[in-house]
Design a protein around this motif. Structure first.
Motif, mmCIF file in Angstrom:
data_model
loop_
_atom_site.group_PDB
_atom_site.id
_atom_site.type_symbol
_atom_site.label_atom_id
_atom_site.label_comp_id
_atom_site.label_asym_id
_atom_site.label_seq_id
_atom_site.Cartn_x
_atom_site.Cartn_y
_atom_site.Cartn_z
ATOM 1 N N ASP A 30 0.809 -1.221 0.000
ATOM 2 C CA ASP A 30 0.000 0.000 0.000
ATOM 3 C C ASP A 30 0.844 1.275 0.000
ATOM 4 O OD1 ASP A 30 -2.710 -1.268 2.132
ATOM 5 O OD2 ASP A 30 -2.186 -1.614 0.029
ATOM 6 N N SER A 53 -1.647 4.153 -5.314
ATOM 7 C CA SER A 53 -2.017 3.337 -4.153
ATOM 8 C C SER A 53 -2.839 4.132 -3.141
ATOM 9 C CB SER A 53 -0.765 2.773 -3.479
ATOM 10 O OG SER A 53 0.080 3.812 -3.057
ATOM 11 N N THR A 54 -3.097 5.410 -3.420
ATOM 12 C CA THR A 54 -3.903 6.209 -2.491
ATOM 13 C C THR A 54 -5.369 6.209 -2.900
ATOM 14 O OG1 THR A 54 -3.352 8.194 -3.749
ATOM 15 C CG2 THR A 54 -2.001 7.686 -1.824
ATOM 16 N N ASN A 74 -5.248 -5.585 -3.946
ATOM 17 C CA ASN A 74 -4.391 -5.361 -2.784
ATOM 18 C C ASN A 74 -4.326 -6.589 -1.879
ATOM 19 O OD1 ASN A 74 -4.089 -2.837 -3.843
ATOM 20 N ND2 ASN A 74 -4.932 -1.738 -2.093
ATOM 21 N N ASN A 77 -1.601 -8.469 -3.346
ATOM 22 C CA ASN A 77 -0.379 -7.709 -3.659
ATOM 23 C C ASN A 77 0.002 -7.860 -5.133
ATOM 24 O OD1 ASN A 77 -0.307 -7.033 -0.988
ATOM 25 N ND2 ASN A 77 1.642 -7.995 -0.522
ATOM 26 N N ARG A 102 3.209 7.580 -4.455
ATOM 27 C CA ARG A 102 1.901 6.943 -4.304
ATOM 28 C C ARG A 102 0.797 7.642 -5.073
ATOM 29 N NH1 ARG A 102 0.291 6.488 1.638
ATOM 30 N NH2 ARG A 102 -1.345 5.203 0.716
#
Length: 129
Positions: A30, A53-54, A74, A77, A102
Motif C-alpha cells: 500500500d 495506491s492512495t 491489494n 499484492n 503513491r
C-alpha cells in the motif's frame, strides 16, 4: 527481499488479448504505486500505465488508452495489465515497477521518467501481424 515478478506474457496475434500480472512481495504494497513499462529492441523504455495506491487513479500513455486497463488486487499484492486489441507495435519486454510516488505526482510530471524504486525482470509480449 523485495520482489516484483511479472507473468502473463506470450505470443498473440494482432487483435488478441493478454493479461499481465505483477506480484509484489517484500515491501508494504500500500505504500507504493505500481507502474508498467515496456522496452522494444532498439528503443527507449516507455511508460505504459500506472496506478496510484492512495485513490486507485490511473495513468495511460496515449497509444494504449482505450485498449489497456490497469488494476490492483491489494489482497493479493498484485497489479494487472489487461491488454486488448493488441497491435504489432505493442511487442516489447514489459516490466512492472514500484515507486513511493503513491499519488503518481512524479509519474505525471515526468512521464514516468526517473520512476521506479524496484523493478521486476520483465515478461515478453510478442504480437504477430
Amino acid at each position: 527481499e523485495v520482489r516484483l515478478v511479472e507473468s502473463g506474457g506470450g505470443l498473440v496475434q494482432a487483435g488478441g488479448s493478454l493479461r499481465l500480472s505483477c506480484a509484489a512481495s517484500g515491501f508494504t504494497f500500500d505504500d507504493y504505486a505500481i507502474g508498467w513499462f515496456r522496452q522494444a529492441p532498439g528503443k527507449e523504455r516507455e511508460a505504459v500505465s500506472a496506478i496510484s495506491s492512495t485513490d486507485g487513479s490511473t495513468e495511460y500513455t496515449d497509444s494504449v488508452k482505450g485498449r489497456f486497463t490497469i488494476s490492483s488486487d491489494n489482497a493479493k499484492n498484485t497489479v494487472y495489465l489487461q491488454m486488448n486489441s493488441l497491435k504489432p507495435e505493442d511487442t516489447a519486454l514489459y516490466y512492472c515497477a514500484a515507486d513511493l510516488d503513491r499519488t503518481l505526482r512524479n509519474y505525471r510530471y515526468s512521464g514516468g521518467r526517473y520512476w521506479g524504486d524496484y523493478w521486476g525482470q520483465g515478461t515478453q509480449v510478442t504480437v504477430s501481424s
